[in-house]
Design an enzyme around this catalytic site. Structure first.
Site, mmCIF file in Angstrom:
data_model
loop_
_atom_site.group_PDB
_atom_site.id
_atom_site.type_symbol
_atom_site.label_atom_id
_atom_site.label_comp_id
_atom_site.label_asym_id
_atom_site.label_seq_id
_atom_site.Cartn_x
_atom_site.Cartn_y
_atom_site.Cartn_z
ATOM 1 C CE1 TYR A 1 -4.190 -1.705 -0.165
ATOM 2 C CE2 TYR A 1 -3.555 -2.729 1.937
ATOM 3 C CZ TYR A 1 -4.495 -2.543 0.898
ATOM 4 O OH TYR A 1 -5.436 -3.237 0.617
ATOM 5 C CG HIS B 1 -5.788 1.006 2.676
ATOM 6 N ND1 HIS B 1 -6.719 1.586 3.719
ATOM 7 C CD2 HIS B 1 -5.085 0.256 3.141
ATOM 8 C CE1 HIS B 1 -6.356 1.119 5.014
ATOM 9 N NE2 HIS B 1 -5.517 0.225 4.845
#
Length: 267
Positions: A29, A44
């Site tokens: 991420y 996310h």
């Protein structure tokens, strides 16, 4: 599309927490966010999906276990002691080819620390190689490399239960998840329940790891390792190859490889 990352240790650190999967997910991420905050936030916070209030949204990527040979295990400390300097990691994304080429460039030459505040290793990404897909057919046999998670939470339960294949709800919920995952993210084909079937080929082993360690949200997620045969449209096979077969695939669950027994017998 799958990529194989070659990671090189850059310092003398050798100790890595056994539950390292959460740190890999967080690093992925972070890489995405560095290059494109909107894309990373989308993955996310929402993943892909229709966005209906009663529909789960899915984060369509997955990753393998680290390939670091046979490390020394310190079970009481929950640590691996790694001696090799070159480590392999595979990651995959169920996105279009343009996005895959973009993603490949993001990971090249990345430098990062993997671990907690007490134990971890500094790495640099020395190489990123795109991997070819297998030849998919409607019936395929797979071997789970990371656990297949199937959860069920009753209305008054505070936490979900993680089912094993012995539970009568396991097969139905696992197929429901795959159908929803496909239908909510791919719009050229709608999958009906009678188009997908799974058959376990051997005994299962319970396995899991901790996510969000050392936080108030820390929890241990438990899944199952086994070989299985899946009958489904080819596009569904491509999805699980690129996005994992399990719930919580973006945390490293549900990574599959084509069974070598199947590849041998199908030649």
């Amino acid at each position: 599309m799958r990529f194989e990352l070659t990671l090189n240790r850059t310092t003398k650190q050798r100790m890595l927490p056994m539950d390292y999967q959460y740190y890999i997910s967080a690093w992925i991420y972070k890489v995405l966010k560095q290059a494109d905050a909107d894309f990373a936030n989308f993955l996310h916070n929402k993943g892909y999906g229709k966005g209906d209030s009663d529909t789960k949204l899915y984060k369509l990527f997955c990753f393998s276990r680290l390939n670091f040979g046979k490390p020394k295990m310190w079970k009481e400390k929950k640590l691996f002691e790694i001696s090799t300097h070159e480590i392999k990691l595979q990651i995959s994304f169920d996105v279009n080819e343009v996005a895959c080429n973009f993603i490949k460039g993001l990971f090249m030459a990345q430098e990062f620390y993997l671990g907690d505040k007490f134990n971890g290793i500094d790495f640099t990404v020395a190489n990123v190689a795109a991997l070819s897909e297998p030849e998919f057919t409607e019936t395929m046999r797979y071997r789970l490399q990371t656990p297949w998670v199937v959860s069920y939470q009753k209305e008054n339960d505070k936490y979900p239960s993680y089912l094993s294949p012995k539970d009568e709800l396991f097969e139905g919920l696992s197929m429901k998840h795959l159908i929803e995952k496909y239908n909510n993210t791919h719009h050229d084909l709608f999958i009906e329940p009678d188009q997908i079937k799974v058959k376990r080929l051997n005994d299962f082993k319970r396995s899991g790891f901790v996510i969000k360690p050392d936080t108030p949200q820390q929890s241990r997620i438990v899944g199952n390792l086994f070989d299985f045969e899946l009958y489904a449209p080819v596009d569904v096979h491509k999805m699980i190859w690129n996005a994992g077969v399990s719930e919580k695939s973006s945390s490293g669950f549900g990574w599959v490889e084509v069974s070598t027994d199947y590849m041998t017998s199908s030649k």
